[in-house]
Design a protein around this motif. Structure first.
Motif, PDB file in Angstrom:
ATOM      1  N   ASP A   1      -6.689  -3.621  60.697  1.00 12.76           N
ATOM      2  CA  ASP A   1      -6.045  -4.559  59.796  1.00 12.76           C
ATOM      3  C   ASP A   1      -4.948  -5.257  60.579  1.00 12.76           C
ATOM      4  N   VAL A   2      -4.966  -6.567  60.551  1.00  7.90           N
ATOM      5  CA  VAL A   2      -3.952  -7.368  61.240  1.00  7.90           C
ATOM      6  C   VAL A   2      -3.351  -8.303  60.211  1.00  7.90           C
ATOM      7  N   GLU A   3      -2.040  -8.265  60.066  1.00  7.22           N
ATOM      8  CA  GLU A   3      -1.380  -9.054  59.027  1.00  7.22           C
ATOM      9  C   GLU A   3      -0.322  -9.984  59.603  1.00  7.22           C
ATOM     10  N   GLN A   4      -0.237 -11.153  58.989  1.00  4.06           N
ATOM     11  CA  GLN A   4       0.753 -12.152  59.377  1.00  4.06           C
ATOM     12  C   GLN A   4       1.329 -12.777  58.114  1.00  4.06           C
ATOM     13  N   SER A   5       2.552 -13.280  58.229  1.00  5.18           N
ATOM     14  CA  SER A   5       3.090 -14.065  57.130  1.00  5.18           C
ATOM     15  C   SER A   5       2.354 -15.397  57.078  1.00  5.18           C
ATOM     16  N   LEU A   6       2.340 -16.009  55.893  1.00  2.00           N
ATOM     17  CA  LEU A   6       1.505 -17.183  55.684  1.00  2.00           C
ATOM     18  C   LEU A   6       2.106 -18.463  56.247  1.00  2.00           C
ATOM     19  N   PHE A   7       3.434 -18.561  56.194  1.00  2.00           N
ATOM     20  CA  PHE A   7       4.032 -19.868  56.440  1.00  2.00           C
ATOM     21  C   PHE A   7       5.381 -19.726  57.124  1.00  2.00           C
TER      22      PHE A   7
ATOM     23  N   GLY B   1      13.404 -28.457  67.899  1.00  2.00           N
ATOM     24  CA  GLY B   1      14.445 -28.035  68.833  1.00  2.00           C
ATOM     25  C   GLY B   1      14.884 -26.589  68.653  1.00  2.00           C
ATOM     26  N   ASP B   2      14.640 -26.031  67.454  1.00  2.00           N
ATOM     27  CA  ASP B   2      14.969 -24.620  67.218  1.00  2.00           C
ATOM     28  C   ASP B   2      13.879 -23.733  67.808  1.00  2.00           C
ATOM     29  N   SER B   3      14.133 -22.427  67.792  1.00  2.00           N
ATOM     30  CA  SER B   3      13.106 -21.465  68.196  1.00  2.00           C
ATOM     31  C   SER B   3      12.323 -21.024  66.965  1.00  2.00           C
ATOM     32  N   SER B   4      11.035 -20.801  67.185  1.00  2.00           N
ATOM     33  CA  SER B   4      10.160 -20.254  66.135  1.00  2.00           C
ATOM     34  C   SER B   4       9.811 -18.834  66.512  1.00  2.00           C
ATOM     35  N   VAL B   5       9.759 -17.956  65.510  1.00  2.00           N
ATOM     36  CA  VAL B   5       9.273 -16.597  65.758  1.00  2.00           C
ATOM     37  C   VAL B   5       8.189 -16.288  64.732  1.00  2.00           C
ATOM     38  N   ILE B   6       7.001 -16.015  65.225  1.00  2.00           N
ATOM     39  CA  ILE B   6       5.853 -15.700  64.374  1.00  2.00           C
ATOM     40  C   ILE B   6       5.556 -14.216  64.552  1.00  2.00           C
ATOM     41  N   ASN B   7       5.442 -13.514  63.444  1.00  2.00           N
ATOM     42  CA  ASN B   7       5.271 -12.066  63.496  1.00  2.00           C
ATOM     43  C   ASN B   7       3.876 -11.626  63.081  1.00  2.00           C
ATOM     44  N   CYS B   8       3.496 -10.472  63.595  1.00  2.56           N
ATOM     45  CA  CYS B   8       2.160  -9.931  63.336  1.00  2.56           C
ATOM     46  C   CYS B   8       2.266  -8.408  63.367  1.00  2.56           C
ATOM     47  N   THR B   9       1.636  -7.753  62.415  1.00  2.00           N
ATOM     48  CA  THR B   9       1.575  -6.294  62.450  1.00  2.00           C
ATOM     49  C   THR B   9       0.115  -5.862  62.458  1.00  2.00           C
ATOM     50  N   TYR B  10      -0.132  -4.743  63.090  1.00  2.00           N
ATOM     51  CA  TYR B  10      -1.497  -4.241  63.176  1.00  2.00           C
ATOM     52  C   TYR B  10      -1.471  -2.748  62.926  1.00  2.00           C
ATOM     53  N   THR B  11      -2.625  -2.202  62.563  1.00  2.00           N
ATOM     54  CA  THR B  11      -2.647  -0.798  62.169  1.00  2.00           C
ATOM     55  C   THR B  11      -3.285   0.110  63.210  1.00  2.00           C
ATOM     56  N   ASP B  12      -4.145  -0.452  64.050  1.00  2.00           N
ATOM     57  CA  ASP B  12      -4.881   0.407  64.974  1.00  2.00           C
ATOM     58  C   ASP B  12      -4.165   0.444  66.321  1.00  2.00           C
TER      59      ASP B  12
ATOM     60  N   LYS C   1       5.028  -1.217  70.410  1.00  2.00           N
ATOM     61  CA  LYS C   1       3.881  -0.352  70.134  1.00  2.00           C
ATOM     62  C   LYS C   1       4.207   0.705  69.097  1.00  2.00           C
ATOM     63  N   LYS C   2       5.445   1.151  69.078  1.00  2.00           N
ATOM     64  CA  LYS C   2       5.833   2.204  68.126  1.00  2.00           C
ATOM     65  C   LYS C   2       5.678   1.685  66.698  1.00  2.00           C
ATOM     66  N   ASP C   3       6.124   0.455  66.462  1.00  2.00           N
ATOM     67  CA  ASP C   3       6.055  -0.125  65.125  1.00  2.00           C
ATOM     68  C   ASP C   3       4.781  -0.927  64.907  1.00  2.00           C
ATOM     69  N   LYS C   4       3.930  -1.016  65.936  1.00  2.00           N
ATOM     70  CA  LYS C   4       2.694  -1.819  65.866  1.00  2.00           C
ATOM     71  C   LYS C   4       3.032  -3.249  65.424  1.00  2.00           C
ATOM     72  N   HIS C   5       3.961  -3.833  66.147  1.00  2.00           N
ATOM     73  CA  HIS C   5       4.458  -5.162  65.798  1.00  2.00           C
ATOM     74  C   HIS C   5       4.383  -6.065  67.015  1.00  2.00           C
ATOM     75  N   LEU C   6       3.828  -7.236  66.788  1.00  2.00           N
ATOM     76  CA  LEU C   6       3.665  -8.250  67.833  1.00  2.00           C
ATOM     77  C   LEU C   6       4.361  -9.527  67.366  1.00  2.00           C
ATOM     78  N   SER C   7       5.060 -10.186  68.259  1.00  2.00           N
ATOM     79  CA  SER C   7       5.685 -11.453  67.869  1.00  2.00           C
ATOM     80  C   SER C   7       5.479 -12.501  68.955  1.00  2.00           C
ATOM     81  N   LEU C   8       5.504 -13.742  68.515  1.00  2.00           N
ATOM     82  CA  LEU C   8       5.408 -14.890  69.419  1.00  2.00           C
ATOM     83  C   LEU C   8       6.621 -15.763  69.172  1.00  2.00           C
ATOM     84  N   ARG C   9       7.409 -15.963  70.208  1.00  2.00           N
ATOM     85  CA  ARG C   9       8.564 -16.842  70.108  1.00  2.00           C
ATOM     86  C   ARG C   9       8.258 -18.127  70.861  1.00  2.00           C
ATOM     87  N   ILE C  10       8.476 -19.254  70.181  1.00  6.57           N
ATOM     88  CA  ILE C  10       8.311 -20.552  70.807  1.00  6.57           C
ATOM     89  C   ILE C  10       9.697 -21.172  70.940  1.00  6.57           C
ATOM     90  N   ALA C  11      10.135 -21.379  72.162  1.00  2.00           N
ATOM     91  CA  ALA C  11      11.446 -21.983  72.399  1.00  2.00           C
ATOM     92  C   ALA C  11      11.358 -23.501  72.277  1.00  2.00           C
TER      93      ALA C  11
END
Lengths: 114, 113
Positions: B3-9, B15-26, B67-77
Motif C-alpha cells: 500500500d502506497v499513500e500520498q496526499s491528494l493536493f 519560488g517557494d519549496s514544495s514537499v510531497i510526501n508518501c508513505t508505504y507499508t512494505d 525507513k523506520k517510519d516508511k516515509h518518502l518525500s520529494l522536495r522541489i526547491a
C-alpha cells in the motif's frame, strides 16, 4: 524517437464492442505492462509480461487479454467493453530489473465506453 | 500487504519549496521512485532512491527516505510554474512478481505565480 508508442490516443466504444490497444517499444526491454489510471486511484496493474511468450495477471485483469509474441509488442484486448472500463490506459516497459531506470511510459490511450 | 499513500493536493507559490510526501507499508522495497505526469501525458521518471540510502539530491530535487517510519518525500526547491503536475511515488519490492511497481494515488501540485 526511442520509447514506448501507444495507439490510438483516443477511442470511444459502445458497450459490448471489442478492441485492441497497441503498445510497441524499441528499447529491447524485456518487461512490459499495462496500467489503467482512474481519478484518485493512481495506477493499477492490469497485465504484465517478463518476456516474449510469458504473460501474467496484475491487480485488475478481468475483461482484458494480452499476448506477447515479440519483444517489441504488447497489445491489450478488451473482449466486451463495459462503461467501468472507461479510463486512461498506459503501457510501460523496462529492463528485466528496473533498478535505476524505472519504467518508460507511453503517452496513454484515453478510452470512453458509452 | 502493498500500500502506497500520498496526499491528494498541494498548492505552493512560485519560488517557494514544495514537499510531497508518501508513505508505504512494505519494508522490503528495493527502489523507490518519483514520477511526474503533466496534463495529457504519460509518467516521466524524475528520480529514484535505493532503499539503503537516506537522501539523494539531484539539482532542484531532494529525496528523503525514512525507513523506520516508511516515509518518502520529494522536495522541489525554487518551484516553478512548469512544476505544476501530478507526482507519483512508487516502490519496487524484492518479492514482487516480475518487475512490478506499486504506485501511490498521486499528488496534484499547483504552482501559483
Amino acid at each position: 524517437n526511442a520509447g514506448v508508442t501507444q495507439t490510438p490516443k483516443f477511442q470511444v466504444l459502445k458497450t459490448g464492442q471489442s478492441m485492441t490497444l497497441q503498445c510497441a517499444q524499441d528499447m529491447n526491454h524485456e518487461y512490459m505492462s499495462w496500467y489503467r489510471q482512474d481519478p484518485g486511484m493512481g495506477l493499477r496493474l492490469i497485465h504484465y509480461s517478463v518476456g516474449a511468450g510469458i504473460t501474467d495477471q496484475g491487480e485488475v485483469p478481468n475483461g482484458y487479454n494480452v499476448s506477447r509474441s515479440t519483444t517489441e509488442d504488447f497489445p491489450l484486448r478488451l473482449l466486451s467493453a463495459a462503461p467501468s472500463q472507461t479510463s486512461v490506459y498506459f503501457c510501460a516497459s523496462s529492463y528485466s530489473r528496473a533498478g535505476v531506470y524505472g519504467y518508460t511510459f507511453g503517452s496513454g490511450t484515453r478510452l470512453t465506453v458509452v | 500487504g502493498e500500500d502506497v499513500e500520498q496526499s491528494l493536493f498541494l498548492s505552493v507559490r512560485e519560488g517557494d519549496s514544495s514537499v510531497i510526501n508518501c508513505t508505504y507499508t512494505d519494508s522490503s522495497s528495493t527502489y523507490l521512485y518519483w514520477y511526474k505526469q503533466e496534463p495529457g501525458a504519460g509518467l516521466q521518471l524524475l528520480t529514484y532512491i535505493f532503499s539503503n540510502m537516506d537522501m539523494k539530491q539531484d539539482q532542484r530535487l531532494t529525496v528523503l527516505l525514512n525507513k523506520k517510519d516508511k516515509h518518502l518525500s520529494l522536495r522541489i526547491a525554487d518551484t516553478q510554474t512548469g512544476d505544476s503536475a501530478i507526482y507519483f511515488c512508487a516502490e519496487k519490492l524484492i518479492k514482487a512478481a516480475g518487475n512490478k511497481l506499486t504506485f501511490g494515488g498521486g499528488t496534484r501540485v499547483l504552482v501559483k505565480p
